[in-house]
Design an enzyme around this catalytic site. Structure first.
Site, PDB file in Angstrom:
ATOM      1  N   GLU A  21    -121.413   5.423  56.185  1.00  0.00           N
ATOM      2  CA  GLU A  21    -120.192   5.097  56.945  1.00  0.00           C
ATOM      3  C   GLU A  21    -120.212   4.059  58.014  1.00  0.00           C
ATOM      4  O   GLU A  21    -120.954   4.275  58.958  1.00  0.00           O
ATOM      5  CB  GLU A  21    -119.625   6.406  57.454  1.00  0.00           C
ATOM      6  N   SER A  22    -119.708   2.909  57.736  1.00  0.00           N
ATOM      7  CA  SER A  22    -120.110   1.776  58.786  1.00  0.00           C
ATOM      8  C   SER A  22    -119.618   2.081  60.068  1.00  0.00           C
ATOM      9  O   SER A  22    -120.569   1.545  61.095  1.00  0.00           O
ATOM     10  CB  SER A  22    -119.294   0.634  58.304  1.00  0.00           C
ATOM     11  N   LYS A  53    -125.371   1.017  39.894  1.00  0.00           N
ATOM     12  CA  LYS A  53    -125.861   1.500  41.033  1.00  0.00           C
ATOM     13  C   LYS A  53    -127.215   2.215  40.537  1.00  0.00           C
ATOM     14  O   LYS A  53    -127.329   2.836  39.686  1.00  0.00           O
ATOM     15  CB  LYS A  53    -125.096   2.757  41.463  1.00  0.00           C
ATOM     16  N   CYS A  76    -119.722  -7.054  50.388  1.00  0.00           N
ATOM     17  CA  CYS A  76    -118.940  -5.813  51.108  1.00  0.00           C
ATOM     18  C   CYS A  76    -118.567  -5.911  52.631  1.00  0.00           C
ATOM     19  O   CYS A  76    -119.677  -6.432  53.399  1.00  0.00           O
ATOM     20  CB  CYS A  76    -119.755  -4.619  51.061  1.00  0.00           C
ATOM     21  N   VAL A 103    -121.785   1.544  49.821  1.00  0.00           N
ATOM     22  CA  VAL A 103    -122.643   0.873  50.913  1.00  0.00           C
ATOM     23  C   VAL A 103    -121.596   0.626  51.948  1.00  0.00           C
ATOM     24  O   VAL A 103    -120.384   0.500  51.869  1.00  0.00           O
ATOM     25  CB  VAL A 103    -123.265  -0.359  50.337  1.00  0.00           C
TER      26      VAL A 103
HETATM   27  N1  LIG Z   1    -115.375   3.968  54.720  1.00  0.00           N
HETATM   28  C1  LIG Z   1    -116.587   3.323  54.233  1.00  0.00           C
HETATM   29  C2  LIG Z   1    -116.160   2.171  53.437  1.00  0.00           C
HETATM   30  C3  LIG Z   1    -117.374   1.469  52.460  1.00  0.00           C
HETATM   31  C4  LIG Z   1    -116.887   0.922  51.129  1.00  0.00           C
HETATM   32  O1  LIG Z   1    -115.808   1.095  50.781  1.00  0.00           O
HETATM   33  N2  LIG Z   1    -117.882   0.403  50.578  1.00  0.00           N
HETATM   34  C5  LIG Z   1    -117.564  -0.152  49.246  1.00  0.00           C
HETATM   35  C6  LIG Z   1    -117.993  -1.567  48.970  1.00  0.00           C
HETATM   36  S1  LIG Z   1    -117.405  -2.647  50.326  1.00  0.00           S
HETATM   37  C7  LIG Z   1    -118.501   0.851  48.212  1.00  0.00           C
HETATM   38  O2  LIG Z   1    -119.563   0.732  48.248  1.00  0.00           O
HETATM   39  N3  LIG Z   1    -117.730   1.363  47.088  1.00  0.00           N
HETATM   40  C8  LIG Z   1    -118.176   1.843  46.173  1.00  0.00           C
HETATM   41  C9  LIG Z   1    -118.270   1.737  44.816  1.00  0.00           C
HETATM   42  O3  LIG Z   1    -117.763   0.290  44.496  1.00  0.00           O
HETATM   43  O4  LIG Z   1    -118.612   2.037  43.822  1.00  0.00           O
HETATM   44  C10 LIG Z   1    -117.611   2.488  55.337  1.00  0.00           C
HETATM   45  O5  LIG Z   1    -116.890   2.269  56.457  1.00  0.00           O
HETATM   46  O6  LIG Z   1    -118.495   2.452  55.101  1.00  0.00           O
END
Ligand SMILES: N[C@@H](CCC(=O)N[C@@H](CS)C(=O)NCC(=O)O)C(=O)O
Length: 235
Positions: free
Chosen positions: A69-70, A39, A12, A52
């Site tokens: 949120e990053s 998960k 990620c 994540v």
């Molecule tokens: N806007 C979020 C995006 C985070 C995101 O998209 N994470 C992805 C992995 S890179 C995730 O956990 N996706 C959930 C899934 O695949 O079910 C941030 O900035 O933290």
């Protein structure tokens, strides 16, 4: 035990932003990787969006906060941890940096489409969108080596993981996205050399990403190999 735990996934890019910020600040933290395809229940219980990164923070008086949120996590790290500032002190510059971090998120969304879509036309439109976005960056970059000059910032933490994809894409094909952009190229090199950026992923990251890409039914899988003199065309 560390008071900060980063809940992560091996590939990620948003997790990497937080890991880079923590390392830049010299903070000791724990990292727990989960499988997003399966998960765990404890993760589903504490992650409001099922995504994540999460940053689990021990509260001084007991109990914990779970940050998600990053961008928010990086702001929290910046506000609470000692070490070098990762945001400019000037409010306008700081706002501009936040905007470019948002821009980096849109770059990541285009990159995701590039490596997952089976649709040749969508692939080509995202390839062109990325080419234009990096051209805009080429226009605004200064003397470097980082986004805002000699000081590493959260904008660098946001783009390091984006450039990392191209290290693997380059072994598949020359997508032409970064071609002819000398300042972007120098920035990419500076970020690839930065210890915080290097250590934000495990050493087997390229093989993991390559396995992930090979498992996708994507247009990218079928494009011409690196060394070809033409970029892939939508058909
Ligand atoms: N806007 C979020 C995006 C985070 C995101 O998209 N994470 C992805 C992995 S890179 C995730 O956990 N996706 C959930 C899934 O695949 O079910 C941030 O900035 O933290």
């Amino acid at each position: 035990m560390s008071s900060l735990t980063l809940v992560s996934h091996h590939l990620c890019p948003y997790v990497q932003r937080a890991a880079i910020a923590l390392r830049e600040k010299g903070v000791v933290f724990e990292r727990v990787a989960i499988d997003l395809a399966a998960k765990p229940d404890w993760f589903k219980a504490i992650s409001p969006l099922g995504k994540v990164p999460l940053l689990r923070v021990e509260r001084p008086g007991g109990g914990e906060a779970v940050l998600f949120e990053s961008a928010v996590i990086c702001e929290y790290i910046e506000e609470t941890q000692p070490g070098p500032a990762l945001h400019p002190s000037d409010p306008i510059e700081r706002a501009e940096h936040r905007a470019w971090i948002e821009f980096a998120s849109s770059v990541l969304a285009d990159i995701y489409a590039i490596y997952t879509t089976p649709d040749a036309a969508l692939f080509e439109s995202k390839r062109q969108a990325l080419t234009q976005k990096f051209a805009r960056l080429e226009d605004i970059l200064g003397a470097g080596p980082f986004f805002a000059g000699s000081r590493f910032s959260l904008v660098d933490a946001a783009f390091g993981p984006a450039f990392r994809y191209f290290d693997v894409f380059d072994t598949i094909a020359d997508l032409g996205i970064l071609t002819g952009k000398s300042k972007v190229a120098a920035w990419r090199r500076a970020l690839a050399d930065r210890p915080s950026v290097r250590s934000a992923v495990a050493p087997d990251y390229p093989e993991r990403l390559r396995r992930f890409l090979d498992a996708q039914d994507s247009h990218l899988r079928g494009v011409r190999p690196a060394g070809s003199d033409t970029v892939p065309q939508a058909t």
